[in-house]
Write an enzyme that holds these catalytic residues in place. Structure first.
Site, PDB file in Angstrom:
ATOM      1  N   VAL A 123       1.567  -1.250   0.149  1.00 25.24           N
ATOM      2  CA  VAL A 123       0.043   0.147   0.060  1.00 25.24           C
ATOM      3  C   VAL A 123       0.759   1.085   0.116  1.00 25.24           C
ATOM      4  CG1 VAL A 123      -1.980   1.073   1.247  1.00 25.24           C
ATOM      5  CG2 VAL A 123      -1.752  -0.647   1.774  1.00 25.24           C
ATOM      6  N   THR A 124       0.897   2.363  -1.534  1.00 30.97           N
ATOM      7  CA  THR A 124       1.542   2.879  -1.276  1.00 30.97           C
ATOM      8  C   THR A 124       1.027   4.359  -2.113  1.00 30.97           C
ATOM      9  OG1 THR A 124       2.623   2.688  -3.457  1.00 30.97           O
ATOM     10  CG2 THR A 124       3.624   1.957  -1.201  1.00 30.97           C
ATOM     11  N   VAL A 125       0.749   5.832  -1.427  1.00 27.90           N
ATOM     12  CA  VAL A 125       0.888   6.984  -2.761  1.00 27.90           C
ATOM     13  C   VAL A 125       2.111   7.252  -2.355  1.00 27.90           C
ATOM     14  CG1 VAL A 125      -1.050   8.358  -2.215  1.00 27.90           C
ATOM     15  CG2 VAL A 125      -2.019   6.904  -1.191  1.00 27.90           C
TER      16      VAL A 125
ATOM     17  N   ARG B 118      -3.004  12.464   0.283  1.00 27.25           N
ATOM     18  CA  ARG B 118      -4.569  13.722   0.500  1.00 27.25           C
ATOM     19  C   ARG B 118      -5.174  13.872   0.027  1.00 27.25           C
ATOM     20  NH1 ARG B 118      -2.240  12.404   4.764  1.00 27.25           N
ATOM     21  NH2 ARG B 118      -1.326  12.938   6.572  1.00 27.25           N
ATOM     22  N   ARG B 119      -5.670  13.428  -1.515  1.00 28.06           N
ATOM     23  CA  ARG B 119      -6.596  13.134  -2.306  1.00 28.06           C
ATOM     24  C   ARG B 119      -7.791  11.974  -2.435  1.00 28.06           C
ATOM     25  NH1 ARG B 119      -3.488  14.683  -7.728  1.00 28.06           N
ATOM     26  NH2 ARG B 119      -2.221  16.607  -6.543  1.00 28.06           N
TER      27      ARG B 119
ATOM     28  N   TYR C 112      -4.325   2.539   9.945  1.00 24.93           N
ATOM     29  CA  TYR C 112      -5.546   1.540   9.523  1.00 24.93           C
ATOM     30  C   TYR C 112      -6.374   1.424  10.590  1.00 24.93           C
ATOM     31  CZ  TYR C 112      -2.198   0.124   6.021  1.00 24.93           C
ATOM     32  OH  TYR C 112      -1.093   1.017   4.670  1.00 24.93           O
TER      33      TYR C 112
ATOM     34  N   PHE D 184       4.305  -9.692   5.299  1.00 24.68           N
ATOM     35  CA  PHE D 184       3.818  -9.888   4.125  1.00 24.68           C
ATOM     36  C   PHE D 184       3.521  -7.835   3.246  1.00 24.68           C
ATOM     37  CE2 PHE D 184       0.285 -10.414   7.200  1.00 24.68           C
ATOM     38  CZ  PHE D 184      -0.629  -9.361   6.992  1.00 24.68           C
TER      39      PHE D 184
END
Length: 423
Positions: free
Chosen positions: A85-87, A93-94, A126, A423
């Site tokens: 999971v990455t941005v 913040r979009r 999360y 993982f």
């Protein structure tokens, strides 16, 4: 225009990997990424791999895959394991993670997964998606000279007819899966391992940059313990460095990469073994359960100091009825839970009835005993956290007198949850 969030194609996989590496601050070369894409694509379910695209470039990544999680009592539930999971820093913040997470969790619930799992790189993210830290991890460093072990004397297992042998990675690929299955049948929090896991973690297959076990491969030592009947019941994987002091005294460290022990005798023998290797002055235990036997296996437990104590496996319940019916309970009793879930996936009131022969759970309109959020349900699910502690923190609300005490006796497990894998 807003970025386009969707599942990716095989042709987009290299660009997706570049975005993933950007998010985790890894910078592989173009050639490395193409090679990694070729290696990983056959093992990647593109239908469960999402990306956000802006101007033809991938700027966010998200992947999930099938997993089995052992719950309290030894049964397993199907899990939606979330990873990668990455941005990208240009697109924070979009709401990109919100979109990807919502799509994945909805698909997981529709598919019939009972829980979702992940290892959180950052703690605050999360909880808002209904995940709670359900298993923690601890790492010790052992000052070997202080531990009080006598390397000249055989360990207790050897005295009883057991033995330890060094084996090869090929041997581990043969004996490891069955040994691990024995572990996960008795330890809640453990997840399944497929054949590729064993290939990667014994050097047969190399993962991409930044993945566990990536980088220059150094073959570790593999030690197996067999009982008096010759049955393998333990495995220890470790590496050792070559540090020496100015006066030519050995200052070497052994770092344990993994240990499986399905009997206390095997566990004791393997720790005694690694702490008795010539020249080894310190031992790093690797990530273990917080209530691991290790410190108390040493004549002087103070020789083992904690160097890591952190949350590890996060759980998000997707199917309350199946989740609560699958695990076992320390005491019989009845609890009615009022669960709030911002996503609506598990919002409702559920009556749990636990007996010595099993548990039943069903939606109900009866008055609730406890009110809690979905993230607290995830935190409590593997029996590791105390309902009384969460109530004291204001994260569980007692609606009926004595309900927190009842939950404490029902939900807690005798040993703490433990997940040995990243993982």
């Amino acid at each position: 225009m807003a970025p386009d969030v969707r599942t990716i194609t095989a042709a987009e996989f290299p660009d997706w990997l570049r975005a993933k590496h950007t998010g985790f601050l890894h910078a592989p070369t173009e050639t490395e990424t193409e090679q990694e894409a070729e290696r990983r694509l056959p093992y990647t379910d593109l239908a469960r791999t999402q990306g956000a695209f802006d101007g033809g470039r991938c700027v966010a990544t998200f992947r999930s895959f099938a997993q089995e999680l052992t719950v309290v009592g030894g049964a397993t539930v199907p899990a939606d394991a979330i990873s990668n999971v990455t941005v990208s820093p240009t697109h924070r913040r979009r709401g990109l993670l919100n979109q990807m997470m919502a799509a994945d969790l909805a698909a997981a619930k529709e598919r019939g997964d009972v829980v979702a799992t992940l290892i959180a790189a950052e703690y605050p993210i999360y909880g808002r998606y209904g995940f709670g830290p359900a298993a923690w991890t601890t790492q010790w460093e052992i000052d070997v000279p202080r531990a009080g072990l006598d390397p000249r004397r055989p360990g207790p297992s050897e005295r009883d007819g057991g033995r330890i042998d060094l084996v090869s990675g090929a041997d581990v690929r043969k004996l490891g899966p069955a040994l691990h299955d024995r572990l996960r049948a008795r330890q809640h929090g453990v997840i399944d391992r497929d054949a590729r896991w064993w290939a990667v973690n014994t050097g047969e297959v190399r993962p991409g940059p930044g993945a566990p076990g990536s980088g220059t491969w150094t073959e570790p030592f593999y030690a197996v313990h067999s009982d008096a009947a010759g049955e393998v019941d333990g495995l220890l994987v470790y590496r050792a460095d070559g540090q020496w002091g100015d006066a030519k005294q050995p200052l070497n460290r052994a770092t344990v990469l993994g240990q499986i022990a399905v009997t206390p005798a095997a566990e004791r023998a393997l720790w005694h073994f690694v702490c008795s290797i010539d020249w080894i002055a310190t031992v790093r235990s690797g990530y273990r359960a917080p209530d691991d036997l290790l410190p108390l296996l040493l004549p002087d437990p103070r020789a083992a100091r904690i160097v890591t104590q952190a949350d590890w496996l996060w759980v998000r319940v997707l199917d309350v009825v199946r989740a609560l019916e699958t695990r076992t309970y320390a005491a019989p009793g009845t609890l009615t839970l009022d669960i709030h879930d911002d996503t609506g996936l598990t919002t409702g009131r559920y009556r749990l009835e636990a007996t010595a022969s099993g548990a039943t759970c069903a939606p109900t309109t009866s008055d609730a005993d406890l009110a809690l959020d979905a993230r607290e349900l995830g935190t409590l699910y593997l029996g590791d956290e105390s309902p009384a502690r969460l109530a004291a923190l204001g994260r569980v609300e007692e609606l009926a007198p004595g309900a927190v005490a009842r939950a404490e006796t029902m939900l807690r497990a005798g040993r703490r949850a433990w997940c040995p894998d990243m993982f």
